[in-house]
Design a protein around this motif. Structure first.
Motif, PDB file in Angstrom:
ATOM      1  N   LEU A 161       0.870  -1.168   0.000  1.00 47.78           N
ATOM      2  CA  LEU A 161       0.000   0.000   0.000  1.00 47.78           C
ATOM      3  C   LEU A 161       0.908   1.219   0.000  1.00 47.78           C
ATOM      4  CD1 LEU A 161      -2.637   1.642   0.386  1.00 47.78           C
ATOM      5  CD2 LEU A 161      -2.372   1.254   2.860  1.00 47.78           C
ATOM      6  N   ARG A 162       0.786   2.068  -1.023  1.00 46.13           N
ATOM      7  CA  ARG A 162       1.602   3.268  -1.121  1.00 46.13           C
ATOM      8  C   ARG A 162       0.732   4.497  -0.921  1.00 46.13           C
ATOM      9  NH1 ARG A 162       6.011   2.591  -6.038  1.00 46.13           N
ATOM     10  NH2 ARG A 162       6.944   0.630  -5.303  1.00 46.13           N
ATOM     11  N   VAL A 163       1.179   5.379  -0.049  1.00 44.23           N
ATOM     12  CA  VAL A 163       0.463   6.616   0.249  1.00 44.23           C
ATOM     13  C   VAL A 163       1.439   7.779   0.146  1.00 44.23           C
ATOM     14  CG1 VAL A 163      -0.934   7.882   1.930  1.00 44.23           C
ATOM     15  CG2 VAL A 163      -1.066   5.368   1.830  1.00 44.23           C
ATOM     16  N   ALA A 164       1.043   8.832  -0.544  1.00 51.04           N
ATOM     17  CA  ALA A 164       1.874  10.036  -0.634  1.00 51.04           C
ATOM     18  C   ALA A 164       1.049  11.236  -0.197  1.00 51.04           C
ATOM     19  CB  ALA A 164       2.387  10.245  -2.058  1.00 51.04           C
ATOM     20  N   SER A 165       1.714  12.167   0.465  1.00 53.92           N
ATOM     21  CA  SER A 165       1.069  13.431   0.839  1.00 53.92           C
ATOM     22  C   SER A 165       2.134  14.497   1.032  1.00 53.92           C
ATOM     23  CB  SER A 165       0.253  13.279   2.125  1.00 53.92           C
ATOM     24  OG  SER A 165      -0.374  14.511   2.472  1.00 53.92           O
TER      25      SER A 165
END
Length: 230
Positions: A161-165
């Motif tokens: 699971l990849r999350v960017a912010s």
């Protein structure tokens, strides 16, 4: 595995910006029906594909999704986006690069996720989701207990699971939500061992126009990877 449901089934935020150009409008009419996926059709589409399946939640202008589709032609790339201008931009990329392995959900990703069979995804992306900065709107944030429960149900062991912010508060929020989820389930492991692991963009993480804008405006992104355990 039973996942909790979202308590609010409304989709917030803009659905359309400026009117579509003629080409984009034609693609919405002609190409979208050919590549569309819905909660009613996703199970059969996924079942018919023998290889890996990746899901991008809120693909924006589609640059990231299209890049991965071109680099990984054996992977079925599914993207969901309620913003019509973003859908039209992705359709233009599908048309320009003749991408055969992309399916597009124009609408809310949550019913789509609920319809995908267990353990069928090998990667998920949530890149620069709307941060909903006001505390009274936190319940609208995509990274949430129901989302993580569904992600855990859908992802195969060892998948990502990849999350960017580019919003520090949302980065903290994401890490905290995963930590809370893991208190009972131990489903996700943050893979970072040093600061560079989440501050440097990996080579297989293409940069989007939104990310470039964030960097120009002094908001360096965080790149979070979570491995599915168990």
């Amino acid at each position: 595995m039973t996942s909790p449901e979202w308590t609010d089934d409304r989709v917030y935020g803009r659905r359309q910006d400026k009117p579509l150009r003629t080409r984009h409008s034609n693609l919405m009419s002609d190409l979208l029906p050919q590549v569309a996926v819905t909660p009613d059709t996703v199970k059969s589409i996924v079942a018919a594909h023998q290889g890996d399946v990746w899901l991008e939640v809120g693909f924006g202008g589609g640059e990231h999704l299209a890049w991965h589709a071109a680099q990984n032609p054996d992977v079925l790339m599914i993207g969901a986006e309620p913003f019509i201008n973003g859908v039209a931009k992705l359709l233009a990329l599908i048309d320009e690069y003749d991408l055969k392995n992309v399916r597009v959900c124009h609408g809310d990703v949550r019913p789509l996720m609920a319809a995908i069979p267990d353990r069928r995804l090998s990667r998920m992306f949530v890149l620069h989701p709307d941060p909903w900065p006001k505390s009274r709107h936190f319940k609208r944030r995509m990274i949430s207990a129901p989302f993580l429960a569904h992600a855990a149900r859908l992802l195969q062991t060892g998948s990502e699971l990849r999350v960017a912010s580019d919003i520090p508060d949302y980065v903290r929020w994401t890490l905290m939500r995963v930590q809370i989820h893991n208190r009972w389930n131990k489903d996700f492991q943050w893979t970072a061992n040093r600061k560079a692991d989440w501050t440097n963009r990996p080579e297989d993480w293409p940069q989007t126009r939104y990310e470039k804008k964030a960097i120009r405006e002094g908001r360096p992104p965080a790149y979070l990877k979570f491995a599915r355990c168990g």
